[in-house]
Design an enzyme around this catalytic site. Structure first.
Site, mmCIF file in Angstrom:
data_model
loop_
_atom_site.group_PDB
_atom_site.id
_atom_site.type_symbol
_atom_site.label_atom_id
_atom_site.label_comp_id
_atom_site.label_asym_id
_atom_site.label_seq_id
_atom_site.Cartn_x
_atom_site.Cartn_y
_atom_site.Cartn_z
ATOM 1 N N ASP A 138 38.784 44.298 52.330
ATOM 2 C CA ASP A 138 37.867 44.825 50.817
ATOM 3 C C ASP A 138 36.160 43.907 51.662
ATOM 4 O O ASP A 138 35.862 42.866 51.479
ATOM 5 C CB ASP A 138 38.132 43.132 50.695
ATOM 6 C CG ASP A 138 37.210 42.512 48.918
ATOM 7 O OD1 ASP A 138 36.863 43.802 48.869
ATOM 8 O OD2 ASP A 138 37.884 42.397 47.841
ATOM 9 N N TYR A 198 39.029 36.405 48.076
ATOM 10 C CA TYR A 198 39.177 36.303 46.311
ATOM 11 C C TYR A 198 39.238 37.799 46.385
ATOM 12 O O TYR A 198 38.202 38.953 46.907
ATOM 13 C CB TYR A 198 37.882 36.389 46.088
ATOM 14 C CG TYR A 198 37.688 36.008 44.042
ATOM 15 C CD1 TYR A 198 39.336 35.523 43.278
ATOM 16 C CD2 TYR A 198 36.700 37.115 43.432
ATOM 17 C CE1 TYR A 198 38.661 36.156 41.968
ATOM 18 C CE2 TYR A 198 36.508 37.625 42.072
ATOM 19 C CZ TYR A 198 37.286 37.195 41.507
ATOM 20 O OH TYR A 198 37.314 37.621 39.939
ATOM 21 N N LYS A 200 28.741 45.177 44.664
ATOM 22 C CA LYS A 200 27.907 45.031 45.086
ATOM 23 C C LYS A 200 26.500 45.191 45.202
ATOM 24 O O LYS A 200 25.562 46.201 44.183
ATOM 25 C CB LYS A 200 28.276 43.429 45.913
ATOM 26 C CG LYS A 200 29.617 42.429 45.240
ATOM 27 C CD LYS A 200 29.012 41.130 46.132
ATOM 28 C CE LYS A 200 30.157 40.735 44.962
ATOM 29 N NZ LYS A 200 30.134 39.075 44.276
HETATM 30 N N1 PMP Z 1 36.243 41.825 46.659
HETATM 31 C C1 PMP Z 1 34.896 40.404 47.058
HETATM 32 C C2 PMP Z 1 35.573 40.188 48.338
HETATM 33 C C3 PMP Z 1 34.043 39.576 45.905
HETATM 34 O O1 PMP Z 1 33.262 38.684 46.351
HETATM 35 C C4 PMP Z 1 34.251 39.775 44.811
HETATM 36 C C5 PMP Z 1 32.969 39.389 43.666
HETATM 37 N N2 PMP Z 1 32.653 38.058 44.092
HETATM 38 C C6 PMP Z 1 35.777 41.031 44.345
HETATM 39 C C7 PMP Z 1 35.855 41.462 45.029
HETATM 40 C C8 PMP Z 1 35.148 41.485 42.702
HETATM 41 O O2 PMP Z 1 33.800 42.173 42.852
HETATM 42 P P1 PMP Z 1 33.283 41.640 41.222
HETATM 43 O O3 PMP Z 1 33.059 40.713 40.158
HETATM 44 O O4 PMP Z 1 32.906 42.917 40.444
HETATM 45 O O5 PMP Z 1 34.878 42.599 40.144
#
Ligand code: PMP
Length: 437
Positions: A246, A151, A274
């Protein structure tokens, strides 16, 4: 020590949820919060302190969600709160450059040798969306290759075979994503270099970027197999495809310098989020000098944000990262997390419950399957109904786990040995009740 279910009122949470549902879609501002995957209704949080959450009915919980990863220091950490308050006193946003942005950028760049320059945004979604645009511009290609079960936020091009809530709620393809965009997203199973090689051999010339979670966290925690990241690095390079790690979840989580430090593989671009915002809204993307030189206003790839580089978020991030840089921080997380992992496994075994735990540092997932869990297909074999029952049983015993199977538990610096022991004791009883369920 026995950790029995506690008499627990949820009346206030119930009333709040009823009201929220009339005003907010599903009563929540992000889907997984609604407890759909585990049944029952969400509890409404009034405050957090350290590793503990306090709900609207006066119940308290040991928290392993940590706002889904950012709160590596725990809730309301004194140093972070003080810094936010002080910063707020001087104005919360200017839409003009501030010295504080330089400070966070330099910490990130020092921690991630693959990042020559970094651009701050407001969420992980924005970070991956922007990194993809940059990759398309730099390569002159339109397509994206992602891994099943990973994700990367709710970016149109990245919702195909996505993990997290998309996986949990069983949403196959997302209405509203243009067919033409979805068509330009190719997928391969995680941890499978042969599959990656095949897709690249066939379509490589049209692919701008391979994007992956270097430790997957959104199909539950799934570590990369030995050689997987290096292999992906090599294949991407051979096809002129950019490699994006990511690290929104893994950055400053699995090591100070993220998964790329832990596994010694450098991507072309990295996305962060995060932890770098210490619990305030933040994201970032960065990478090779020549690529980042394409970002406006240095280059021609447009990307902007009213609140980007927000002083409160920058300050919360800086204080969090400074605390994590102190000697022994990651060692402490490792020890606590290893104790939790071993305790949970032993508790499951003692009650005859089949379980697999995947853990990398302070992120881990308990799957109700024999395992091994190495990709989406093997994660999907977990008995999610068992997870739901286990979740509810833990909640009744004062432990707040992620309200969905395909997520990671996060251990923070604020968890104590006794929190971990209480969690293990609660799990032993929850496993026992599973067996009789
Ligand atoms: N990339 C990863 C690996 C994530 O875990 C998340 C959110 N859990 C996101 C992108 C998206 O981040 P956001 O919820 O701050 O948009």
């Amino acid at each position: 020590m026995a950790v029995s279910p506690r008499p627990r009122s949820v009346e206030s949470s119930r009333r709040l949820f009823e009201r929220a549902r009339k005003l907010i879609p599903g009563g929540v501002n992000s889907p997984v919060r609604a407890f759909k995957a585990v049944g029952g209704e969400p509890i409404f949080i009034l405050r957090g302190r350290g590793a503990h959450l306090f709900d609207a009915d006066g119940n308290d919980y040991i928290d392993y969600v940590g706002s889904w990863g950012p709160l590596i220091l725990g809730h309301a950490h004194g140093r972070v709160v003080k810094a936010i308050a002080e910063t707020a006193g001087s104005g919360v946003s200017f839409g003009a450059p501030t010295p504080i942005e330089i400070e966070l950028a330099s910490i990130v760049i020092e921690a991630f040798p693959s990042i020559a320059k970094v651009r701050m945004v407001n969420s992980g979604t924005e970070a991956t969306m922007s990194a993809l645009r940059l990759a398309r511009a730099a390569t002159g290609r339109d397509r994206t290759l992602k891994m099943e079960g990973c994700y990367h936020g709710h970016v149109d091009a990245l919702l195909v075979k996505a993990g997290s809530g998309v996986l949990t709620l069983g949403i196959p393809g997302c209405p509203g994503v243009p067919v033409s965009v979805a068509r330009d997203t190719l997928t391969a199973p995680y941890n499978d270099l042969d599959a990656l090689r095949k897709v690249l051999d066939q379509h490589g010339a049209g692919i701008a970027a391979v994007i992956l979670e270097p430790v997957a966290g959104n199909m539950g925690c799934v570590p990369p197999k030995e050689g997987y990241l290096a292999g992906a690095r090599d294949l991407a390079k051979r096809h002129g495809v950019l490699l994006i790690f990511d690290e929104v979840m893994t950055g400053f989580r699995v090591a100070f310098g993220g998964a790329q430090e832990r596994y010694g593989v450098a991507p072309d671009l990295t996305t962060l989020g995060k932890i770098i915002g210490g619990g305030l809204p933040v994201g970032a993307y960065g990478g090779r000098e020549d690529l980042m030189a394409r970002v406006a206003p240095e280059g021609d790839v447009y990307q902007a944000g009213t609140l980007s580089g927000n002083p409160l978020a920058m300050r919360a991030g800086i204080e969090t990262l400074k605390a994590m840089k102190e000697p022994g921080a990651y060692e402490r997380l490792e020890t606590l997390s290893a104790t939790l992992e071993a305790g949970l496994l032993e508790a499951a075994r003692s009650k005859g419950v089949t379980a697999t735990i995947n853990r990398v540092g302070s992120m881990m997932t308990l799957f109700f399957t024999e395992g091994p869990v190495i990709d989406y297909a093997s994660a999907a074999r977990s008995d999610t109904r068992r997870y739901a029952t286990f979740f509810q049983s833990m909640l009744e015993r004062g432990v707040y786990l992620p309200p969905a199977q395909f997520e990671a538990f996060f251990v923070s610096m604020a968890h104590s040995e006794s929190d971990v022991q209480t969690t293990i004791d609660a799990a032993r009883e929850s496993f026992a009740s599973l067996r009789s369920a």
